[in-house]
Design an enzyme around this catalytic site. Structure first.
Site, PDB file in Angstrom:
ATOM      1  N   THR A 100       0.817  -1.215   0.000  1.00 50.08           N
ATOM      2  CA  THR A 100       0.000   0.000   0.000  1.00 50.08           C
ATOM      3  C   THR A 100       0.852   1.267   0.000  1.00 50.08           C
ATOM      4  OG1 THR A 100      -0.184  -0.064   2.411  1.00 50.08           O
ATOM      5  CG2 THR A 100      -1.915  -1.157   1.152  1.00 50.08           C
ATOM      6  N   THR A 121      -1.265  -0.172   6.341  1.00 51.01           N
ATOM      7  CA  THR A 121      -1.464  -1.617   6.506  1.00 51.01           C
ATOM      8  C   THR A 121      -2.597  -1.896   7.493  1.00 51.01           C
ATOM      9  OG1 THR A 121       0.835  -2.143   5.992  1.00 51.01           O
ATOM     10  CG2 THR A 121      -0.370  -3.737   7.322  1.00 51.01           C
ATOM     11  N   HIS A 159       1.810  -4.941   3.579  1.00 54.12           N
ATOM     12  CA  HIS A 159       2.818  -4.014   4.093  1.00 54.12           C
ATOM     13  C   HIS A 159       2.667  -2.651   3.440  1.00 54.12           C
ATOM     14  CE1 HIS A 159       5.627  -3.505   0.664  1.00 54.12           C
ATOM     15  NE2 HIS A 159       5.258  -4.723   0.321  1.00 54.12           N
ATOM     16  N   CYS A 160       3.138  -1.652   4.150  1.00 56.85           N
ATOM     17  CA  CYS A 160       3.320  -0.318   3.566  1.00 56.85           C
ATOM     18  C   CYS A 160       4.789  -0.003   3.749  1.00 56.85           C
ATOM     19  CB  CYS A 160       2.388   0.699   4.195  1.00 56.85           C
ATOM     20  SG  CYS A 160       2.274   0.638   5.999  1.00 56.85           S
ATOM     21  N   SER A 161       5.113   1.088   4.435  1.00 51.84           N
ATOM     22  CA  SER A 161       6.518   1.357   4.737  1.00 51.84           C
ATOM     23  C   SER A 161       6.858   0.824   6.124  1.00 51.84           C
ATOM     24  CB  SER A 161       6.812   2.855   4.662  1.00 51.84           C
ATOM     25  OG  SER A 161       8.183   3.115   4.889  1.00 51.84           O
TER      26      SER A 161
END
Length: 671
Positions: free
Chosen positions: A472, A593, A585-587
C-alpha cells in the site's frame, strides 16, 4: 479441583445424573458428569449421547481395564510417543503430542496404544482448566517413515476425541508431514465435517509457533520447553492410584492441573528468562513461573462476547475458550447450527466497541463528528503496548527494523526457520500475525522490506505458503525511499535459495498488479505469487479526498486473487478455507497496513452478519501489530469507508455528512 457451576449448570448436572440413573447406568460421580456436560456446553441430551458413545468406544476398543504398571502398557507409556505437555497454548488448552517416529505398528496393538493415550488423557482431564479450554493435539511427523504410520489407528484416535471422549478437541496440528502422507490424509479428511477440517492444520516446524507459543513447545518442535515425561507419568500414576483408592477410575480427588504459566526456558536469541521472575506470555500478559510444571494456580476463564439476539447490541459473558461448534464425527452433525445462538469465536476480530448495523454506525459517527472520532482514536492510541518487543530489540536484529520506533510484538511475531544454525537471530523478521474475520492468522503485517531483508521476506512468503502480497505504498514518496524494490519489475531476481520471476505486469488506475513465480532453488518447487501495489495512498494519510471507492475496489481485487489462488491449490491446501496468510505491508507496516486490515475485517463481518465494529477491530489489530492505524485521519477513514461501502451495497440508501467536519466555533454558533 472442582469446577464452580452456576445454578443453571447445577440443575443440568442433576438432570444428567438422573438421566443416567433412569437408563440403568452405573453410579457416576458429579465430577464425571461435569466433564461430559462441559464437553457439550451443558446440553443434557447431547452430554448423555456423548456418555453412551464414550462407554461404547471404551468397550469396543478394550479401554475398560488398564494395567499401567505391567507390560505391555508399561513399556508403551515409557516410549514417550504420547505425552501431555506441562504448559498450555494461548487459549488455555492443554497440549498433547504424539511423536510418530516413536510408533512402530508391528510392535504393538491398537488396544495398547489407545490405552496409553486414554490413560494419560484421563489424568489430564482431572484439570478443570482442561475441561473448560479443551485440547490441542499435535501429531509430530518429523523424521517419520511410512512404517511409522498407522492409518486405522489415526482414524480411531480422531474419532474417539471428537465423538467418544469428554474433551473438546480444539485443533489438530500435523507437523512436518512427508509427501507420502498426502494421499492417506486426503482420505482421512473425508470422514470429518468442513468445520472440523478448518481445525486440522498441516504445518512446518517454524509455522507451529503461529498456533502454540514457542515457550509452550518442546525443543524437538523448535520450542523452549523441556518436559519431563517420567515426571508426567509419575503424576498419572498418582491420579490412577488415587482413583483406585476412592473406588472409581474417574473423578480423582486431586486434580492434575497443567500450568498456564510457562516453565523456565533456556536462553533464546540472547534473552534469558529467570525461573524466579515473570516473563511475557503469548498474549502479552505477565506469566508467573511455577516451580513445578504440574502444580500451579489455574487461570481464570477468558472473557469474550456473544450476541443476545439483537444484532445491534452485545452482552458480555464468561465462556471457555473451547466454546465453538461441537462436531459429532460419526454423524457429521454441526450441533450449533440448530441449537446454539450466534457467538463470537476466538477467530473473530472483536474488541471493546459494540457491533452496529450500518444505520447505527452512521448515526454514531455523525453524533461524534470528526473531532469526536479523533478523540476516541487518541484514547486508544494512549494505551500502553499490549506486549513486549524483546526480539526486535536484540542487537543482532535492530538493523533489520526499518524504523527504530516501529517494532514487532514478541507474542505474535512471525518466526522464520533458523537460516544459520550458529545465529539464533536468523529467525527474526519485523512481521506479526493478525487475525481476520473468523480466521486465525489471516494476515501477516510487515514493514516494507530493506535490501538486507529481501531474502528474509521471500523466505517468509515461502514458509508461510502465502500466495498474495498487498503493498500500500510507493517505493519512493516525497523524495524518500519508503520501501525497497524487493520484487523484479521484469526478469528474475535471486534472494538466498529463492528466485523471483516476473511473469506479467498490469497497470491499473490506482494499482499495479504483478504476477510472479517464486521458486525454491533447493527443491525446484515453484509457486505463483499475486503482488498488488496500491499506488494512490499517501503516507500518514488517506486516499485522495477521503473517497473510499478506489480502496474498496482494490480490496475486492485482493479478495478475488486470494480466493482464486486458494482454489488452484485444491487438495494441496488443508488449512482454513480462506487460504494461507495474506502478506500486507506499507513502509512501516502499521498505518496504511492497519487501515487495510481493519476495512477487510469490518466489511467481511458486515457481509456475514449485517453489523460492523470499527473501534473493536482497531483495538484487536493493534493488540497483534503494535501502533496499527497510525494517524487519526486513518481511524476516521475506516468509519467513512465502511459506511460508504454500506451505501454501495444497499445496506443504506444514503449517508448525509452535513456538519461532520464542523469545528468547535461552528458548533458554538449553532447552539
Amino acid at each position: 479441583m472442582a469446577v464452580a457451576l452456576s445454578p443453571d449448570q447445577e440443575l443440568a448436572t442433576k438432570a444428567f445424573l438422573d438421566a443416567l440413573s433412569e437408563s440403568g447406568a452405573a453410579c457416576v460421580s458429579r465430577a464425571t458428569a461435569v466433564k461430559f456436560l462441559l464437553a457439550r456446553k451443558f446440553d443434557v441430551a447431547r452430554a448423555h449421547a456423548l456418555w453412551r458413545q464414550h462407554e461404547a468406544t471404551r468397550r469396543r476398543e478394550g479401554l475398560t481395564k488398564f494395567e499401567p504398571f505391567e507390560d505391555p502398557l508399561k513399556s508403551e507409556l515409557e516410549t514417550g510417543k504420547f505425552t501431555i505437555l506441562p504448559a498450555r497454548d494461548a487459549t488455555g488448552a492443554a497440549i498433547a503430542v504424539f511423536t510418530a517416529n516413536k510408533h512402530f505398528p508391528a510392535q504393538t496393538t491398537h488396544q495398547i496404544t489407545l490405552q496409553g493415550v486414554v490413560y494419560q488423557l484421563d489424568a489430564a482431564l482431572q484439570s478443570a482448566d482442561t475441561q473448560r479450554a479443551g485440547l490441542v493435539f499435535v501429531y509430530d511427523m518429523t523424521d517419520s517413515k511410512y512404517t511409522n504410520f498407522d492409518y486405522e489407528l489415526s482414524q480411531k484416535i480422531l474419532t474417539m476425541l471428537k465423538g467418544g471422549y469428554p474433551a473438546k478437541l480444539k485443533k489438530v496440528l500435523i507437523v512436518t508431514a512427508p509427501l507420502w502422507f498426502k494421499a492417506p490424509f486426503r482420505i482421512l479428511r473425508l470422514f470429518v465435517r468442513e468445520k472440523l477440517r478448518e481445525r486440522v492444520h498441516t504445518v512446518s516446524a517454524p509455522q507451529l509457533s503461529a498456533h502454540v507459543p514457542r515457550a509452550a513447545l518442546p525443543a524437538q518442535l523448535g520450542g523452549l520447553l523441556q518436559p519431563d515425561h517420567a515426571a508426567w507419568l509419575e503424576h498419572c500414576r498418582l491420579c490412577y492410584t488415587a482413583a483406585l483408592q476412592s473406588g472409581k477410575l474417574e473423578g480423582a480427588a486431586d486434580d492434575y492441573v497443567i500450568t498456564n504459566h510457562i516453565p523456565p526456558a533456556k536462553p533464546q536469541n540472547g534473552i534469558i528468562h529467570n525461573g524466579s521472575s515473570d516473563m511475557s506470555g503469548d498474549n502479552g500478559t505477565a506469566m508467573h513461573i511455577s516451580e513445578s510444571p504440574y502444580t500451579c494456580e489455574p487461570s481464570p476463564l477468558r472473557h469474550t462476547h456473544s450476541y443476545n439476539g439483537d444484532t445491534n447490541s452485545m452482552k458480555s459473558r464468561h465462556i471457555n475458550s473451547g466454546d465453538e461448534d461441537d462436531l459429532d464425527i460419526s454423524t457429521g452433525r454441526t450441533w450449533s447450527d440448530a441449537e446454539q445462538s450466534p457467538a463470537l469465536s476466538d477467530d473473530e476480530c472483536s474488541g471493546g466497541g459494540a457491533a452496529l448495523a450500518p444505520a447505527a454506525l452512521l448515526a454514531r459517527a455523525r453524533a461524534l463528528r470528526r473531532r469526536g472520532l479523533v478523540a476516541e482514536y487518541e484514547e486508544i492510541r494512549a494505551r500502553p503496548p499490549a506486549g513486549t518487543f524483546h526480539h526486535a530489540k536484540l542487537p543482532a536484529n535492530l538493523a533489520k527494523n526499518r524504523y527504530t520506533d516501529v517494532l514487532c510484538y514478541d507474542h505474535s511475531r512471525v518466526v522464520l526457520s533458523q537460516a544459520d544454525p550458529n545465529d539464533p537471530s536468523s529467525d527474526y523478521i519485523n512481521a506479526n500475525y493478525v487475525d481476520g474475520y473468523k480466521q486465525k492468522n489471516a494476515f501477516i503485517c510487515t514493514q516494507g522490506p530493506l535490501p538486507k531483508t529481501y531474502a528474509d521476506f521471500w523466505r517468509m512468503v515461502w514458509e508461510q505458503h502465502s500466495l498474495v502480497i498487498v503493498m500500500t505504498t510507493r517505493a519512493v514518496e516525497r523524495g524518500r525511499v519508503k520501501c525497497g524494490q524487493y520484487w523484479p519489475a521484469a526478469g528474475r531476481a535471486v534472494h538466498g535459495h529463492l528466485a523471483v520471476t516476473a511473469r506479467s505486469v498490469v497497470q491499473r488506475e490506482h494499482a499495479t498488479v504483478s504476477l510472479l513465480t517464486l521458486t525454491n532453488l533447493q527443491t525446484n518447487e515453484s509457486r505463483p505469487i499475486w503482488h498488488g501495489q496500491y499506488t494512490c495512498w499517501p503516507d500518514y494519510g488517506v486516499p485522495g479526498g477521503g473517497r473510499a471507492a478506489p480502496v474498496l475496489e482494490f480490496l475486492a481485487m485482493v479478495r478475488r486473487a486470494q480466493a482464486d489462488a486458494t482454489a488452484q491449490l485444491g487438495d494441496k491446501w488443508v488449512g482454513h478455507s480462506r487460504g494461507p496468510p495474506i502478506i500486507v505491508h506499507c513502509s512501516a507496516g502499521i498505518g496504511r497496513t492497519g487501515t487495510f486490515l481493519t476495512l477487510d475485517i469490518c466489511l467481511s463481518r458486515l457481509e456475514a452478519e449485517g453489523v460492523a465494529d470499527v473501534r473493536g477491530t482497531v483495538e484487536r489489530v493493534r493488540a497483534q501489530r503494535a501502533h496499527s492505524i497510525q494517524m487519526p485521519d486513518q481511524y476516521v477513514f475506516c468509519h467513512l469507508a465502511v459506511i460508504e461501502y454500506a451505501v454501495m451495497q444497499g445496506y443504506l440508501e444514503s449517508a448525509d455528512w452535513t456538519g461532520f467536519d464542523d469545528d468547535d466555533e461552528a458548533d458554538a454558533e449553532s447552539e
